[in-house]
Every structure is written in C-alpha cells, then in structure tokens.
Scaffold this motif. Structure first.
Motif, PDB file in Angstrom:
ATOM      1  N   ILE A  18      35.357  42.500  39.286  1.00  0.00           N
ATOM      2  CA  ILE A  18      36.687  43.370  39.120  1.00  0.00           C
ATOM      3  C   ILE A  18      36.640  44.530  38.363  1.00  0.00           C
ATOM      4  O   ILE A  18      36.255  44.482  37.191  1.00  0.00           O
ATOM      5  CB  ILE A  18      37.700  42.418  38.819  1.00  0.00           C
ATOM      6  CG1 ILE A  18      37.935  41.212  39.817  1.00  0.00           C
ATOM      7  CG2 ILE A  18      39.155  43.265  38.933  1.00  0.00           C
ATOM      8  CD1 ILE A  18      38.348  41.698  41.312  1.00  0.00           C
TER       9      ILE A  18
ATOM     10  N   ARG B   1      35.321  35.836  37.331  1.00  0.00           N
ATOM     11  CA  ARG B   1      34.752  35.058  38.344  1.00  0.00           C
ATOM     12  C   ARG B   1      34.167  36.040  39.361  1.00  0.00           C
ATOM     13  O   ARG B   1      33.397  35.849  40.005  1.00  0.00           O
ATOM     14  CB  ARG B   1      35.562  34.005  39.037  1.00  0.00           C
ATOM     15  CG  ARG B   1      35.762  32.870  38.137  1.00  0.00           C
ATOM     16  CD  ARG B   1      36.943  32.021  38.661  1.00  0.00           C
ATOM     17  NE  ARG B   1      36.956  31.645  40.182  1.00  0.00           N
ATOM     18  CZ  ARG B   1      37.711  31.215  40.867  1.00  0.00           C
ATOM     19  NH1 ARG B   1      38.871  30.885  40.326  1.00  0.00           N
ATOM     20  NH2 ARG B   1      37.449  30.964  42.149  1.00  0.00           N
ATOM     21  N   TYR B   2      34.841  37.313  39.482  1.00  0.00           N
ATOM     22  CA  TYR B   2      34.442  38.251  40.501  1.00  0.00           C
ATOM     23  C   TYR B   2      34.284  39.766  40.071  1.00  0.00           C
ATOM     24  O   TYR B   2      34.572  39.882  38.875  1.00  0.00           O
ATOM     25  CB  TYR B   2      35.578  38.401  41.758  1.00  0.00           C
ATOM     26  CG  TYR B   2      35.610  36.948  42.297  1.00  0.00           C
ATOM     27  CD1 TYR B   2      35.148  36.624  43.420  1.00  0.00           C
ATOM     28  CD2 TYR B   2      36.798  36.011  41.863  1.00  0.00           C
ATOM     29  CE1 TYR B   2      35.199  35.298  43.820  1.00  0.00           C
ATOM     30  CE2 TYR B   2      37.107  34.896  42.613  1.00  0.00           C
ATOM     31  CZ  TYR B   2      36.258  34.405  43.440  1.00  0.00           C
ATOM     32  OH  TYR B   2      36.324  33.279  44.168  1.00  0.00           O
TER      33      TYR B   2
ATOM     34  N   THR C 206      36.836  47.334  43.491  1.00  0.00           N
ATOM     35  CA  THR C 206      37.973  46.508  43.574  1.00  0.00           C
ATOM     36  C   THR C 206      38.888  46.250  42.371  1.00  0.00           C
ATOM     37  O   THR C 206      38.417  46.062  41.273  1.00  0.00           O
ATOM     38  CB  THR C 206      37.374  44.876  43.932  1.00  0.00           C
ATOM     39  OG1 THR C 206      36.530  44.895  44.887  1.00  0.00           O
ATOM     40  CG2 THR C 206      38.564  43.786  44.360  1.00  0.00           C
TER      41      THR C 206
ATOM     42  N   PRO D  94      30.382  44.725  48.866  1.00  0.00           N
ATOM     43  CA  PRO D  94      30.188  44.967  47.363  1.00  0.00           C
ATOM     44  C   PRO D  94      30.278  46.493  46.928  1.00  0.00           C
ATOM     45  O   PRO D  94      30.481  46.689  45.896  1.00  0.00           O
ATOM     46  CB  PRO D  94      28.794  44.498  46.821  1.00  0.00           C
ATOM     47  CG  PRO D  94      27.961  44.414  48.120  1.00  0.00           C
ATOM     48  CD  PRO D  94      28.880  44.272  49.252  1.00  0.00           C
TER      49      PRO D  94
ATOM     50  N   ILE E 230      42.051  35.106  46.432  1.00  0.00           N
ATOM     51  CA  ILE E 230      40.706  34.455  46.180  1.00  0.00           C
ATOM     52  C   ILE E 230      39.849  34.754  47.420  1.00  0.00           C
ATOM     53  O   ILE E 230      38.821  35.179  47.396  1.00  0.00           O
ATOM     54  CB  ILE E 230      40.873  33.073  45.848  1.00  0.00           C
ATOM     55  CG1 ILE E 230      41.662  33.180  44.132  1.00  0.00           C
ATOM     56  CG2 ILE E 230      39.501  32.515  45.701  1.00  0.00           C
ATOM     57  CD1 ILE E 230      42.067  31.491  43.945  1.00  0.00           C
TER      58      ILE E 230
ATOM     59  N   LEU F   8      38.703  38.213  47.726  1.00  0.00           N
ATOM     60  CA  LEU F   8      37.578  38.586  46.660  1.00  0.00           C
ATOM     61  C   LEU F   8      36.419  37.813  46.979  1.00  0.00           C
ATOM     62  O   LEU F   8      35.296  38.525  46.674  1.00  0.00           O
ATOM     63  CB  LEU F   8      38.201  38.044  45.258  1.00  0.00           C
ATOM     64  CG  LEU F   8      39.385  38.681  44.662  1.00  0.00           C
ATOM     65  CD1 LEU F   8      39.919  38.018  43.271  1.00  0.00           C
ATOM     66  CD2 LEU F   8      39.355  39.963  44.518  1.00  0.00           C
ATOM     67  N   GLU F   9      36.367  36.783  47.611  1.00  0.00           N
ATOM     68  CA  GLU F   9      35.174  36.086  48.089  1.00  0.00           C
ATOM     69  C   GLU F   9      34.538  37.089  49.141  1.00  0.00           C
ATOM     70  O   GLU F   9      33.353  37.123  49.094  1.00  0.00           O
ATOM     71  CB  GLU F   9      35.489  34.676  48.457  1.00  0.00           C
ATOM     72  CG  GLU F   9      36.009  33.506  47.651  1.00  0.00           C
ATOM     73  CD  GLU F   9      34.628  33.099  47.060  1.00  0.00           C
ATOM     74  OE1 GLU F   9      33.585  33.541  47.353  1.00  0.00           O
ATOM     75  OE2 GLU F   9      34.669  32.247  45.948  1.00  0.00           O
TER      76      GLU F   9
ATOM     77  N   LEU G 268      40.396  35.549  37.416  1.00  0.00           N
ATOM     78  CA  LEU G 268      39.558  35.943  38.358  1.00  0.00           C
ATOM     79  C   LEU G 268      38.730  37.052  38.075  1.00  0.00           C
ATOM     80  O   LEU G 268      37.571  37.075  38.799  1.00  0.00           O
ATOM     81  CB  LEU G 268      40.896  35.958  39.464  1.00  0.00           C
ATOM     82  CG  LEU G 268      41.355  34.980  39.961  1.00  0.00           C
ATOM     83  CD1 LEU G 268      42.440  35.527  41.101  1.00  0.00           C
ATOM     84  CD2 LEU G 268      40.693  34.065  40.752  1.00  0.00           C
TER      85      LEU G 268
ATOM     86  N   ALA H 264      33.102  40.263  47.364  1.00  0.00           N
ATOM     87  CA  ALA H 264      32.011  39.852  46.691  1.00  0.00           C
ATOM     88  C   ALA H 264      30.856  39.733  47.862  1.00  0.00           C
ATOM     89  O   ALA H 264      29.606  40.041  47.084  1.00  0.00           O
ATOM     90  CB  ALA H 264      32.384  38.808  45.606  1.00  0.00           C
TER      91      ALA H 264
END
Length: 244
Positions: free
Chosen positions: A96, A93-94, A76, A72, A61, A64-65, A90, A68
């Motif tokens: 991907i 949320r991201y 990913t 960018p 996570i 990924l934070e 996840l 993002a």
C-alpha cells in the motif's frame, strides 16, 4: 515510518481514483472492481484508493489480494471507513502506497484526542505508506473546540498530506476553504482536494492544491452510484495534466 507525499508522487498533481466496490455480492463486487481498475489505470490515474464505500472489508481484502498477485504495477491506496486501525493493519500486509483517513484532527473532544494521536503516531511508525488525513472533512463531526488553525497545525504532525472537502460526496469543495487551508499550512505542506473536482473546475480548484481524490466525476451519472466511464476518466486526467 510513513513516506512523504512527494516521495510517492514526485511530479505534478496526482489523480487518486476511488474504487467504491459496488456490487450485488462478493463475486460481483470483485468482478466489477477488476473492470474498474482497468478503466481507471489505463486511462491515466496515478493511484487507486480501494474503499469499503459500498462493499465490506472482506471485499477490500479480495481486491488487495488480486492487486498484489496480478497487478503489482498499480499504485494502491486504502481507506477503511470507520476503522483506521484495520487500514493500517492491511497496509502492513499488502503493498500500500497511501492510507487515507477521513479525519486526523478536529473530530474528537479533547479528552479523547490524546489517545487517538498516540495510536496514530504508533501506526505511522509501522507503515511505509503516505498518510492522507482529513480536517473538517465531509460527514465528519467537529468536536475539538479548537480553531481551524490549531486543528490544521496538529494535522500537519499527524499526516503527510491534508485532505480538504466540501460538505459531501461529489459536492464542490469551496475555493475559499482551499485557500484558507493553504494559508494556514503554508506553501510547502501538501493539500489534496478530496471531493467535487470536475474537468471544468480542475484548473481553478487545483491552483492551491497538490493532488486530487476523485470518484463521482468519473462515473457515467457523475454520481457515486454510477458506473465508471472510461471516457470520463480520460477527460478528468487530461484536465488535471493540463494544470500540472
């Protein structure tokens, strides 16, 4: 609805580099991850799969934070070992592009497989990521009792590309296994080799495949526990580009 493999990687044979999240603590793992992301991306990989191989889900996570918010441009991917549901959560949320699942058919007894297939179909309906699914994958059990033909036929309805490996991390995927997968899935369904490709073997191994996932071959020791070596990344990518 999940995306077709070729909509994510429309040309050539993509190289998907693994981010193993090695480190002594969360801060060290994130520092190493940032360095390895640069080493992988600037040397030409087409996507980076973030995996809790050495680290924890919390480390995934954190990466990924960072991606993002600050990187960018990096395509990913994501693999949460042992927790497919968390991977899809996840991915919602991201940003991907790829979700890798170590097994989508063959690893469960028939009595458990129906519920698994239903959960997977529902998760795929809720993601924009392309799903890469293993069959007879390294370290995964074989419990279905079905033939390889039957498990691969099921897998083609459960993922956007099938991943084939040998018996372990860094171990060559047998050519006859790759060829057998290709014979069964046909000429058009994507196959990704998930272990054991090297610059020297790339031409032969990728003759019947559409992509490659690589980790160990990019390390200084050519083992998963090593450090990502930029020169090894560049050499590997160049070998695959010569194929494609």
């Amino acid at each position: 609805m999940s995306r077709a493999f070729r909509s994510v990687f429309p040309t050539g044979v993509p190289v998907l580099g693994m981010l193993h999240l090695k480190g002594t603590d969360p801060d060290d793992r994130l520092r190493r991850a940032k360095r390895e992301l640069d080493d992988l991306w600037t040397n030409g990989v087409d996507a980076i799969i973030v995996e809790n191989y050495f680290g924890q889900v919390e480390d995934v996570i954190a990466v990924l934070e960072y991606l993002a918010g600050q990187r960018p441009e990096i395509v990913t991917g994501l693999n949460i070992l042992g927790d497919d549901a968390r991977a899809f959560e996840l991915a919602g949320r991201y940003p991907i592009s790829v979700v890798q699942l170590d097994s989508v058919a063959g690893h469960l007894p028939p009595g458990d497989d129906v519920a698994f297939a239903e959960r997977l179909a529902s998760a795929r309906d809720r993601t924009d990521a392309s799903v890469l699914g293993g069959v007879r994958f390294k370290y995964q059990p074989y419990r279905s009792g079905r033939t390889l033909d039957d498990d691969l036929t099921l897998a083609m309805g459960r993922c956007d590309a099938v991943v084939v490996t040998g018996t372990g991390t860094g171990i060559t995927t047998p050519l006859d296994k790759i060829s057998e997968f290709r014979r069964i899935v046909g000429p058009d369904f994507p196959i990704v080799i998930g272990a054991g490709v090297t610059p020297d073997s790339a031409a032969e191994q990728l003759a019947h495949a559409d992509g490659v996932i690589v980790g160990s071959a990019l390390k200084d020791t050519r083992a998963d526990s090593g450090e990502v070596a930029p020169a090894n990344v560049a050499r590997f990518v160049a070998a695959v580009r010569a194929v494609r």
